[in-house]
Design a protein around this motif. Structure first.
Motif, mmCIF file in Angstrom:
data_model
loop_
_atom_site.group_PDB
_atom_site.id
_atom_site.type_symbol
_atom_site.label_atom_id
_atom_site.label_comp_id
_atom_site.label_asym_id
_atom_site.label_seq_id
_atom_site.Cartn_x
_atom_site.Cartn_y
_atom_site.Cartn_z
ATOM 1 N N LEU A 131 -2.773 10.211 4.024
ATOM 2 C CA LEU A 131 -2.084 9.432 4.727
ATOM 3 C C LEU A 131 -3.400 8.441 6.106
ATOM 4 O O LEU A 131 -2.608 7.633 6.645
ATOM 5 C CB LEU A 131 -1.041 10.832 5.713
ATOM 6 N N LEU A 177 6.327 11.158 5.296
ATOM 7 C CA LEU A 177 6.380 10.983 3.806
ATOM 8 C C LEU A 177 7.000 11.840 3.425
ATOM 9 O O LEU A 177 6.918 13.011 3.848
ATOM 10 C CB LEU A 177 4.490 10.816 4.018
ATOM 11 N N ILE A 183 -4.335 5.364 5.144
ATOM 12 C CA ILE A 183 -3.461 3.677 5.059
ATOM 13 C C ILE A 183 -3.579 3.266 6.579
ATOM 14 O O ILE A 183 -3.716 3.973 8.216
ATOM 15 C CB ILE A 183 -1.592 4.498 5.641
ATOM 16 N N THR A 207 3.214 6.471 -3.376
ATOM 17 C CA THR A 207 4.111 7.391 -4.053
ATOM 18 C C THR A 207 3.717 6.652 -4.933
ATOM 19 O O THR A 207 4.380 7.510 -6.137
ATOM 20 C CB THR A 207 5.155 6.049 -3.095
ATOM 21 N N ASN A 262 1.093 -0.968 0.118
ATOM 22 C CA ASN A 262 -0.033 0.028 0.241
ATOM 23 C C ASN A 262 0.785 0.910 0.032
ATOM 24 O O ASN A 262 1.138 2.079 -0.694
ATOM 25 C CB ASN A 262 -0.909 0.142 0.698
ATOM 26 N N LEU A 263 2.043 1.367 0.890
ATOM 27 C CA LEU A 263 2.140 2.351 0.815
ATOM 28 C C LEU A 263 3.473 2.690 -0.618
ATOM 29 O O LEU A 263 3.163 3.733 -1.108
ATOM 30 C CB LEU A 263 3.649 2.045 1.847
ATOM 31 N N PHE A 313 8.736 7.066 1.658
ATOM 32 C CA PHE A 313 8.127 6.923 3.375
ATOM 33 C C PHE A 313 9.445 6.454 3.655
ATOM 34 O O PHE A 313 9.868 5.894 2.744
ATOM 35 C CB PHE A 313 6.951 5.514 3.384
#
Ligand code: SME
Length: 157
Positions: free
Chosen positions: A152, A130, A155, A41, A36-37, A55
């Motif tokens: 954010l 981030l 998440i 991005t 997911n991160l 991140f």
């Protein structure tokens, strides 16, 4: 497999408003945090074309590089060091219009001219940050802060 991202032109607000529902869909039903991160991005980089988006994750007394898009970057940053370490230390978003004027700025690349760093919180404690960098001066403002904070909040840590 995810569909292609729909990219729009227009002002920053329109770009975020078009992007955020797509990021929601990308994250929906996916429990893997790194995946997911990474997709966040990639989506930000694709829509905005920023120089670097990524991140850093708190590990013991350092921030350690996490999923990112852009050139290779510094791997570890101490608490209080640079913009990222200061954002962690203060648990606050930092908008830096000219990185050369930020005392202690860590230049992973001399191309980067302005940046915004937002803390990622878990139960009120900074879990990571981030970091978004631009090759142009003065690229980030409260509009970016407002919408990046919304992203954010999607998440699940
Ligand atoms: N400039 C950041 C370091 C991270 S990179 O730019 C990717 C800072 O001062 O914390």
């Amino acid at each position: 497999m995810a569909d292609d991202l729909q990219i729009v032109k227009g002002d920053k607000t329109e770009q975020y408003q078009n992007l955020i529902p797509q990021i929601k869909s990308l994250l929906f039903g996916e429990p893997d945090l790194i995946a997911n991160l990474a997709n966040i991005t990639a989506a930000l980089k694709e829509q905005f074309g920023w120089f670097w988006v990524g991140f850093y994750i708190v590990k013991e007394d350092e921030l350690v590089l996490g999923p990112f898009q852009g050139p290779v970057a510094c791997t570890r940053i101490k608490k209080g060091r640079g913009v990222c370490g200061s954002s962690w230390d203060k648990a606050a978003t930092l908008i830096v219009p000219d990185v050369e004027k930020f005392p202690g700025h860590i230049a992973c690349s001399s191309i980067s001219k302005s940046e915004i760093v937002l803390p990622v919180l878990k139960n009120g404690i900074v879990w990571g940050v981030l970091d978004v960098d631009s090759e142009l001066l003065n690229q980030f403002d409260q509009i970016d802060q407002f919408y990046l904070e919304q992203i954010l909040a999607l998440i699940e840590l």
